[in-house]
Design an enzyme around this catalytic site. Structure first.
Site, PDB file in Angstrom:
ATOM      1  N   LYS A  93       0.860  -1.184   0.000  1.00  0.00           N
ATOM      2  CA  LYS A  93       0.000   0.000   0.000  1.00  0.00           C
ATOM      3  C   LYS A  93       0.889   1.224   0.000  1.00  0.00           C
ATOM      4  CE  LYS A  93      -3.937   2.084   0.383  1.00  0.00           C
ATOM      5  NZ  LYS A  93      -3.632   2.746  -0.900  1.00  0.00           N
ATOM      6  N   GLN A 114       7.198   3.951   3.836  1.00  0.00           N
ATOM      7  CA  GLN A 114       5.784   3.550   3.862  1.00  0.00           C
ATOM      8  C   GLN A 114       5.570   2.285   4.702  1.00  0.00           C
ATOM      9  OE1 GLN A 114       3.701   5.531   1.481  1.00  0.00           O
ATOM     10  NE2 GLN A 114       2.144   4.874   2.935  1.00  0.00           N
ATOM     11  N   LYS A 117       5.440   3.447   8.299  1.00  0.00           N
ATOM     12  CA  LYS A 117       4.269   4.307   8.489  1.00  0.00           C
ATOM     13  C   LYS A 117       2.993   3.467   8.535  1.00  0.00           C
ATOM     14  CE  LYS A 117       4.166   7.715   5.660  1.00  0.00           C
ATOM     15  NZ  LYS A 117       3.961   8.680   4.564  1.00  0.00           N
ATOM     16  N   LYS A 129       5.284   1.767  -3.174  1.00  0.00           N
ATOM     17  CA  LYS A 129       5.231   3.126  -3.740  1.00  0.00           C
ATOM     18  C   LYS A 129       5.487   3.005  -5.231  1.00  0.00           C
ATOM     19  CE  LYS A 129       4.786   7.460  -2.399  1.00  0.00           C
ATOM     20  NZ  LYS A 129       4.043   8.058  -1.289  1.00  0.00           N
ATOM     21  N   GLY A 168      -2.705   8.275  -4.252  1.00  0.00           N
ATOM     22  CA  GLY A 168      -2.056   9.457  -4.819  1.00  0.00           C
ATOM     23  C   GLY A 168      -0.826   9.877  -4.025  1.00  0.00           C
ATOM     24  N   ASP A 169      -0.093  10.812  -4.584  1.00  0.00           N
ATOM     25  CA  ASP A 169       1.046  11.462  -3.918  1.00  0.00           C
ATOM     26  C   ASP A 169       1.296  12.720  -4.752  1.00  0.00           C
ATOM     27  OD1 ASP A 169       3.320  10.977  -1.805  1.00  0.00           O
ATOM     28  OD2 ASP A 169       4.419  11.564  -3.573  1.00  0.00           O
ATOM     29  N   THR A 212      -4.475  13.573   5.110  1.00  0.00           N
ATOM     30  CA  THR A 212      -3.071  13.766   5.473  1.00  0.00           C
ATOM     31  C   THR A 212      -2.899  15.085   6.223  1.00  0.00           C
ATOM     32  OG1 THR A 212      -2.485  12.510   3.508  1.00  0.00           O
ATOM     33  CG2 THR A 212      -0.714  13.709   4.589  1.00  0.00           C
ATOM     34  N   ASN A 243      -2.252  19.184  -1.974  1.00  0.00           N
ATOM     35  CA  ASN A 243      -3.257  18.527  -1.144  1.00  0.00           C
ATOM     36  C   ASN A 243      -2.941  18.627   0.353  1.00  0.00           C
ATOM     37  OD1 ASN A 243      -3.761  15.655   0.317  1.00  0.00           O
ATOM     38  ND2 ASN A 243      -5.533  16.247  -0.895  1.00  0.00           N
ATOM     39  N   SER A 382      -6.856   5.794   3.729  1.00  0.00           N
ATOM     40  CA  SER A 382      -6.845   4.879   2.580  1.00  0.00           C
ATOM     41  C   SER A 382      -7.204   3.464   3.040  1.00  0.00           C
ATOM     42  CB  SER A 382      -5.467   4.850   1.920  1.00  0.00           C
ATOM     43  OG  SER A 382      -5.340   5.905   0.997  1.00  0.00           O
TER      44      SER A 382
HETATM   45  P1  NDP Z   1       0.709  17.832  -4.404  1.00  0.00           P
HETATM   46  O1  NDP Z   1       1.199  17.434  -5.742  1.00  0.00           O
HETATM   47  O2  NDP Z   1      -0.731  18.007  -4.167  1.00  0.00           O
HETATM   48  O3  NDP Z   1       1.455  19.161  -3.929  1.00  0.00           O
HETATM   49  C1  NDP Z   1       2.847  19.227  -3.846  1.00  0.00           C
HETATM   50  C2  NDP Z   1       3.239  20.643  -3.447  1.00  0.00           C
HETATM   51  O4  NDP Z   1       4.620  20.638  -3.121  1.00  0.00           O
HETATM   52  C3  NDP Z   1       3.053  21.639  -4.557  1.00  0.00           C
HETATM   53  O5  NDP Z   1       2.791  22.906  -4.017  1.00  0.00           O
HETATM   54  C4  NDP Z   1       4.410  21.611  -5.243  1.00  0.00           C
HETATM   55  O6  NDP Z   1       4.733  22.792  -5.957  1.00  0.00           O
HETATM   56  C5  NDP Z   1       5.340  21.465  -4.061  1.00  0.00           C
HETATM   57  N1  NDP Z   1       6.551  20.766  -4.490  1.00  0.00           N
HETATM   58  C6  NDP Z   1       6.643  19.533  -5.039  1.00  0.00           C
HETATM   59  N2  NDP Z   1       7.909  19.238  -5.344  1.00  0.00           N
HETATM   60  C7  NDP Z   1       8.631  20.321  -4.983  1.00  0.00           C
HETATM   61  C8  NDP Z   1      10.001  20.642  -5.029  1.00  0.00           C
HETATM   62  N3  NDP Z   1      10.895  19.768  -5.523  1.00  0.00           N
HETATM   63  N4  NDP Z   1      10.384  21.847  -4.529  1.00  0.00           N
HETATM   64  C9  NDP Z   1       9.491  22.733  -4.037  1.00  0.00           C
HETATM   65  N5  NDP Z   1       8.168  22.481  -3.967  1.00  0.00           N
HETATM   66  C10 NDP Z   1       7.760  21.301  -4.422  1.00  0.00           C
HETATM   67  O7  NDP Z   1       1.322  16.716  -3.410  1.00  0.00           O
HETATM   68  P2  NDP Z   1       0.856  16.345  -1.935  1.00  0.00           P
HETATM   69  O8  NDP Z   1       0.373  17.544  -1.222  1.00  0.00           O
HETATM   70  O9  NDP Z   1      -0.007  15.144  -2.029  1.00  0.00           O
HETATM   71  O10 NDP Z   1       2.236  15.838  -1.301  1.00  0.00           O
HETATM   72  C11 NDP Z   1       3.119  16.719  -0.596  1.00  0.00           C
HETATM   73  C12 NDP Z   1       4.034  15.895   0.302  1.00  0.00           C
HETATM   74  O11 NDP Z   1       3.246  15.128   1.232  1.00  0.00           O
HETATM   75  C13 NDP Z   1       4.923  14.866  -0.408  1.00  0.00           C
HETATM   76  O12 NDP Z   1       6.136  14.748   0.280  1.00  0.00           O
HETATM   77  C14 NDP Z   1       4.132  13.581  -0.264  1.00  0.00           C
HETATM   78  O13 NDP Z   1       4.953  12.428  -0.371  1.00  0.00           O
HETATM   79  C15 NDP Z   1       3.595  13.748   1.150  1.00  0.00           C
HETATM   80  N6  NDP Z   1       2.437  12.942   1.499  1.00  0.00           N
HETATM   81  C16 NDP Z   1       1.284  13.011   0.769  1.00  0.00           C
HETATM   82  C17 NDP Z   1       0.202  12.246   1.126  1.00  0.00           C
HETATM   83  C18 NDP Z   1      -1.108  12.363   0.439  1.00  0.00           C
HETATM   84  O14 NDP Z   1      -2.066  11.771   0.933  1.00  0.00           O
HETATM   85  N7  NDP Z   1      -1.238  13.089  -0.647  1.00  0.00           N
HETATM   86  C19 NDP Z   1       0.279  11.260   2.238  1.00  0.00           C
HETATM   87  C20 NDP Z   1       1.507  11.343   2.987  1.00  0.00           C
HETATM   88  C21 NDP Z   1       2.543  12.137   2.603  1.00  0.00           C
HETATM   89  P3  NDP Z   1       4.747  22.792  -7.558  1.00  0.00           P
HETATM   90  O15 NDP Z   1       3.318  22.795  -7.960  1.00  0.00           O
HETATM   91  O16 NDP Z   1       5.492  24.007  -7.937  1.00  0.00           O
HETATM   92  O17 NDP Z   1       5.464  21.523  -7.971  1.00  0.00           O
END
Ligand code: NDP
Length: 449
Positions: A93, A114, A117, A129, A168-169, A212, A243, A382
């Site tokens: 997962k 993961q 977690k 992943k 998603g991620d 999250t 997100n 999830s």
């Molecule tokens: P989204 O794609 O919804 O948003 C990602 C955000 O982070 C965007 O604002 C993006 O900006 C920014 N970002 C991504 N890469 C970079 C980078 N290299 N440098 C600067 N900014 C960056 O992703 P999520 O919100 O889902 O995920 C964010 C984090 O949370 C990740 O680390 C993910 O692994 C973690 N996470 C997510 C979960 C989920 O349920 N979605 C669960 C647990 C952890 P831009 O648009 O400019 O790329």
């Protein structure tokens, strides 16, 4: 103690030799190895069964070609991955990431994290992943759909509701999960819980979208409560505007905190007046519907300031929620946060703090909640979505939120149980040990597989 240090160093030497060019994976394994080695060294059964060596080796890695046609009719070729890391306590997962930086080592780090977690969530889920180096930014909805269909045309034969359940991620949200699910259903001729994070109309769970961010905020609340504090009246800085960042901002505001930053890969917006509910609704429309950049916030809200190419860590705050990506807080950022009075860091992102940064937080004895504990609410809901799908049933919103809250509390309690030393809770050690022991014992019971 030196026996433990020697054991970590011997273990890491062979890991580094075996996994060249995978710095994030090495970093993630090193952190866990440092926490759990005392337990491994004092448990002959773990040593004899080579649990640590096996846990750091994926059970299976799938790499595949993803060809698709862009809107001009030109052929594009991306690379797809699925890392099936560990299935000792349940089906694999973990999310799918679509981002140009995706490669084998990055996904192995995320799959490894993961495993621990998922173990912490109390739900029976293994770790995995996947993703692709495809960049959804700037692509039309039709291009994203064609890419998702091609990606799923290979992935579908490796996943299943009892085998491997992606979500998603970064770069994979409601839109992408919808397209992926549609193609899976078409190929497999089955409507089932093979993906989570689906829309409510397609068998998704209430609160999954929020999980999250809400979960990370609940975790911060639990950490603050150990010192008789709460989120009410606190100033929070958040990185990212996707997100996790959006729903962290929503929950912090609901609990009486003031959010003063959001960011993306182009820079940070600072709004000292606070990003209230109304402004956040505007951000959600900007990012999720119009797919714009966070700098546009300052065109709409004139008192806010845009800081190009900067992260939010030098903005004065009480709580920091890194919610963008890995390694976004270095030692200097960590020192700046502590010097400016930050008392709590709750990681919404995975491994956003570099090892030197973690050392700064732990040495300063602030409340530092590592991602594998603090952001586990996403995968926890999830897991709840999988349970609902298997019953062809949808639980009420308040019911799921209550369960999420309960799970975050129990993860926090487990971190305290394994991480408390002389009145200080080391949440890194607590999360790593609590997550490890459950998986290690299941691996012992299942023999050499
Ligand atoms: P989204 O794609 O919804 O948003 C990602 C955000 O982070 C965007 O604002 C993006 O900006 C920014 N970002 C991504 N890469 C970079 C980078 N290299 N440098 C600067 N900014 C960056 O992703 P999520 O919100 O889902 O995920 C964010 C984090 O949370 C990740 O680390 C993910 O692994 C973690 N996470 C997510 C979960 C989920 O349920 N979605 C669960 C647990 C952890 P831009 O648009 O400019 O790329």
């Amino acid at each position: 103690m030196s026996k433990v240090i020697d054991a970590v160093s011997a273990f890491m030497d062979q890991l580094v030799a075996k996994n060249p060019g995978q710095p994030e994976f090495i970093q993630a394994v090193h952190e866990v190895a440092e926490s759990v080695m005392p337990i491994v060294e004092s448990t002959p059964a773990y040593r004899k069964a080579k649990i640590l060596e096996r846990i750091a080796e994926p059970e299976r890695v799938i790499i595949f070609r993803v060809p698709w046609l862009d809107d001009r009719g030109d052929i594009q070729v991306n690379r797809g991955f699925r890392i099936e890391m560990n299935s000792a306590i349940g089906p694999y997962k973990g999310g799918l990431r679509f981002h140009p930086t995706v490669n084998l080592g990055l996904l192995k780090f995320l799959a490894f994290e993961q495993v621990f977690k998922n173990s912490l969530t109390t739900i029976m889920m293994g770790g995995g992943k996947g993703g692709s180096d495809f960049d959804p930014k700037g692509k039309s909805d039709n291009e994203v759909m064609r890419f998702c269909q091609s990606f799923m045309s290979e992935l579908f034969r490796h996943i299943g509701p009892d085998t491997d359940v992606p979500a998603g991620d970064i770069g994979v949200g409601l839109r992408e999960i919808g397209f992926l699910f549609g193609q899976y259903k078409r190929l497999a001729n089955r409507f089932c819980g093979v993906l989570t994070g689906k829309g409510l109309e397609s068998g998704g769970s209430f609160i999954r979208l929020e999980a999250t961010g809400y979960g990370t905020t609940y975790f911060a609340q639990e950490m603050l409560a150990t010192r008789g504090e709460s989120i009410k009246g606190k100033v929070a800085v958040i990185s990212g505007s996707g997100n996790v960042a959006q729903y962290t901002a929503e929950k912090v505001t609901q609990l009486g905190g003031k959010v003063v930053t959001l960011s993306d890969s182009s820079g940070t917006i600072v709004d000292k007046d606070g990003i209230d509910e109304e402004k956040l609704a505007w951000v959600m429309d900007l990012k999720n519907v119009r797919r714009g950049r966070i700098s546009e916030y300052c065109d709409k809200f004139k008192r806010a300031e845009f800081r190009p190419n900067q992260r939010p860590w030098d903005v004065k705050c009480d709580i920091a929620f890194p919610s963008a990506t890995q390694n976004e807080i270095g030692a200097t950022d960590a020192r700046t946060l502590v010097d400016n009075g930050c008392v709590c860091v709750a990681e919404g992102a995975n491994m956003p703090t570099e090892p030197d940064g973690i050392d700064v937080f732990v040495a300063a004895k602030i409340l530092y909640g590592p991602g594998k504990a603090a952001n586990a609410g996403g995968v926890a809901v999830s897991g709840l979505e999988m349970a609902q799908n298997s019953q062809f049933h949808q639980w009420r919103r308040d019911e799921v939120d209550t369960r999420l809250h309960g799970i975050m509390r129990s993860i926090h309690d487990n971190c305290v149980k394994y991480g408390e030393e002389n009145g200080f809770v080391n949440y890194v050690r607590g999360a790593n040990i609590a997550g490890f022991v459950k998986v290690a014992d299941a691996m012992l019971a299942q023999g050499v597989v």
